[in-house]
Design an enzyme around this catalytic site. Structure first.
Site, PDB file in Angstrom:
ATOM      1  N   GLY A 170       0.836  -1.212   0.000  1.00 57.05           N
ATOM      2  CA  GLY A 170       0.000   0.000   0.000  1.00 57.05           C
ATOM      3  C   GLY A 170       0.859   1.246   0.000  1.00 57.05           C
TER       4      GLY A 170
ATOM      5  N   GLY B 103       2.696   3.792   1.383  1.00 57.67           N
ATOM      6  CA  GLY B 103       3.265   4.061   2.699  1.00 57.67           C
ATOM      7  C   GLY B 103       3.767   5.485   2.838  1.00 57.67           C
TER       8      GLY B 103
ATOM      9  N   ASP C 288       3.977  -4.590  -7.413  1.00 60.68           N
ATOM     10  CA  ASP C 288       3.371  -3.357  -6.888  1.00 60.68           C
ATOM     11  C   ASP C 288       3.876  -2.126  -7.634  1.00 60.68           C
ATOM     12  OD1 ASP C 288       5.720  -4.367  -5.396  1.00 60.68           O
ATOM     13  OD2 ASP C 288       5.711  -2.388  -4.496  1.00 60.68           O
ATOM     14  N   ASN C 289       4.895  -2.297  -8.451  1.00 56.45           N
ATOM     15  CA  ASN C 289       5.398  -1.178  -9.258  1.00 56.45           C
ATOM     16  C   ASN C 289       5.024  -1.341 -10.729  1.00 56.45           C
ATOM     17  OD1 ASN C 289       6.544  -0.061  -6.978  1.00 56.45           O
ATOM     18  ND2 ASN C 289       8.530  -1.022  -7.306  1.00 56.45           N
TER      19      ASN C 289
END
Ligand code: AMP
Ligand code: MG
Length: 520
Positions: free
Chosen positions: A89, A91, A263-264
């Site tokens: 998530g 951050g 996540d990227n």
């Protein structure tokens, strides 16, 4: 002044489980360092606001939220270097909302480095100045090179020092992207067995990034019964196609992303999260610069395979959703291929599609607009010469381009024999030298953001901010004086302007000791 920004918040409609509502952390001394006027114009930001640097500094650090903005941190999971982490998530990022650009495209506006959220884990939620400026420079360079990418609207300093081993000046980047949906966003709900939320997310992604899927299905009236299943498969295929386009463009210019975790990996197919990225100088398929990429998972020549792997992880998320849909479908026929087989069929298309795009791209870099087995051989041969003779990637293509019409061009001896075979092939294909040159000038940059130039500019920016203690002096003019010439050159990567020659030189140490870092 009235409201000079118009925000939308479509992500909020997905529901509370998709994000945390959280405000950016206030900062002591917001100062605008970089402002992307071209992008601001594209987002229809008024001239009045663009000239109000004090207010822009407040907005772009998150000290003041523009009217209509709704600050949220997005939830997502991700495979980091192959290991699944269900709880990542945002951050240190806050999504403020969306703006509609001059072409009617909805684009996310997000602050990065703007403080802690529920997803910060042990992180401080901050971003140091150098990586913030790095993201600005690299994304502008990629944009000008015609590589799909998120962009930076602003970089602002916070007036804080943050701990990155040494005390570093803090900054916030305002990032604009087609969206921030990642493969990891889908993994977040798949990992929790929440097919309902997954379905919502797929629908959202289709509406936002692949609306043509809905239009295509509407026109195929007969397929009505299996619309939903079809839609999801088409979504996977479209996302996969976008990834192929993205990676091929990275390879074309010698970009190494450095941290292609799921996540990227943005579903919209834009480059996001520039952390440890680098440019390849000397051609080397195994080039790696990221300090944490010990095994070369994200090496230059591995990026195509990794994107394939990442798409397979997206596919994993869609299988349970497809199964639920197929079960609900009363009309399901017995010979229906199961969800797994259908998804696999799409994932298996990756390699042939990628290879085709790969050779077409390299063919264009040598002035050919078609591919056959001889041309493939020619490409493979050139890459292998470049690898074994440690030739500079950008320079080699630049010189080959020039050599077509300028017989004085100095070519490396290693390409001598290859050069004659290439010229014969051009002739055989009926491509004139002018035609080849024109195509090559579109595909081969004359300048790229070379690592040593980027690093030297970043250190100068960092030092200038550390040295400038005065609250009144305009940091924007100090930083502009450092970055402007470089940015101007990078914004014209296919054409030499007067300052281009200042940035074409190769690094003295061949980037042998160059390392990039994630801990930004
Ligand atoms: P990245 O490597 O930048 O893509 O980040 C991976 C994950 O770590 C994401 O969930 C980020 O939000 C989080 N993260 C990175 N840096 C920080 C930081 N300084 N504070 C909090 N979270 C961070
Ligand atoms: Mg990230």
């Amino acid at each position: 002044m009235g409201n000079a920004l118009k925000f939308y918040n479509s992500y909020l409609e997905l529901g509370e489980e998709f994000f945390e509502r959280v405000l950016p952390q206030k900062v002591p001394l917001p100062q605008l360092l970089l402002w992307n006027k071209a992008l601001a114009d594209d987002l229809l930001i008024t001239k009045d606001l663009q000239e109000d640097h004090a207010l822009l500094a407040q907005y772009s650090t998150g000290n003041i939220l523009p009217e209509g903005a709704n600050s949220i941190a997005l939830a997502y999971s991700g495979h980091q270097f192959g290991h699944f982490n269900p709880n990542l998530g945002d951050g240190r990022a806050h999504l403020l909302g969306e703006m509609i650009d001059t072409s009617g495209v909805r684009r996310d506006v997000q602050l990065k480095g703007s403080g802690q959220t529920a997803f910060s884990r042990r992180g401080d939620g901050k971003c140091a100045l150098a990586p913030a400026v790095r993201e600005y420079i690299m994304s502008e360079a990629l944009y000008a090179l015609n590589v799909p990418t998120s962009r930076c609207l602003a970089v602002a300093s916070t007036g804080e020092l943050i701990n990155r081993g040494l005390a570093k000046p803090g900054a916030v980047v305002t990032r604009v992207a087609a969206s921030h949906l990642r493969v990891g966003s889908f993994q977040y709900f798949a990992a929790r067995g929440n097919t309902k939320a997954l379905h919502k997310l797929v629908n959202y992604a289709i509406d936002r990034h692949f609306p043509e899927i809905n239009n295509r299905l509407l026109s195929e009236k007969n397929s009505h019964q299996h619309d939903e299943k079809q839609r999801i498969l088409m979504f996977l295929e479209s996302a996969l196609d976008k990834q192929i386009t993205l990676i091929i463009e990275w390879l074309r210019i010698g970009f190494i992303h450095g941290v292609m975790n799921t996540d990227n990996t943005a579903i919209c197919g834009e480059t996001i999260d520039f952390g440890p990225c680098a440019m390849m100088g000397t051609y080397n398929n195994e080039a790696v610069f990221s300090s944490i990429d010990e095994y070369g998972r994200y090496a230059f020549g591995n990026q195509g395979k990794i994107a394939h792997w990442n798409m397979a992880r997206l596919a994993d998320c869609l299988i349970p959703l497809l199964n639920v849909i197929l079960e609900e479908d009363d009309e399901k026929s017995n010979n229906e291929e199961d969800a797994l087989a259908q998804v696999e069929r799409i994932i298996h298309q990756y390699t042939p599609k990628f290879d085709e795009a790969y050779y077409a791209m390299y063919a264009s870099k040598i002035g050919l607009n078609k591919v056959n087995s001889d041309i493939k051989e020619l490409i493979t041969e050139l890459l292998s010469i470049m690898q074994s003779h440690a030739l500079d990637y950008t320079q080699t293509f630049y010189q080959l381009t020039k050599s077509l019409t300028d017989t004085e061009t100095e070519l490396n001896e290693a390409v001598g024999e290859w050069h004659s075979a290439w010229r014969k092939q051009l002739q055989y294909c009926g491509v004139s030298l002018i035609e080849a040159e024109t195509l090559m000038r579109l595909k081969n940059p004359v300048v790229i953001p070379r690592n040593h130039h980027v690093e030297s500019i970043l250190s100068r920016c960092e030092q200038a901010i550390l040295d400038n203690k005065s609250e009144n002096s305009e940091n924007i003019s100090i930083i502009s004086s450092i970055v402007d010439e470089f940015l101007q050159v990078l914004r014209s990567p296919y054409q030499e302007i007067s300052a281009t020659k200042n940035y074409q030189d190769l690094p003295e140490d061949d980037d042998q000791y160059y390392q990039t870092f994630c801990g930004t």
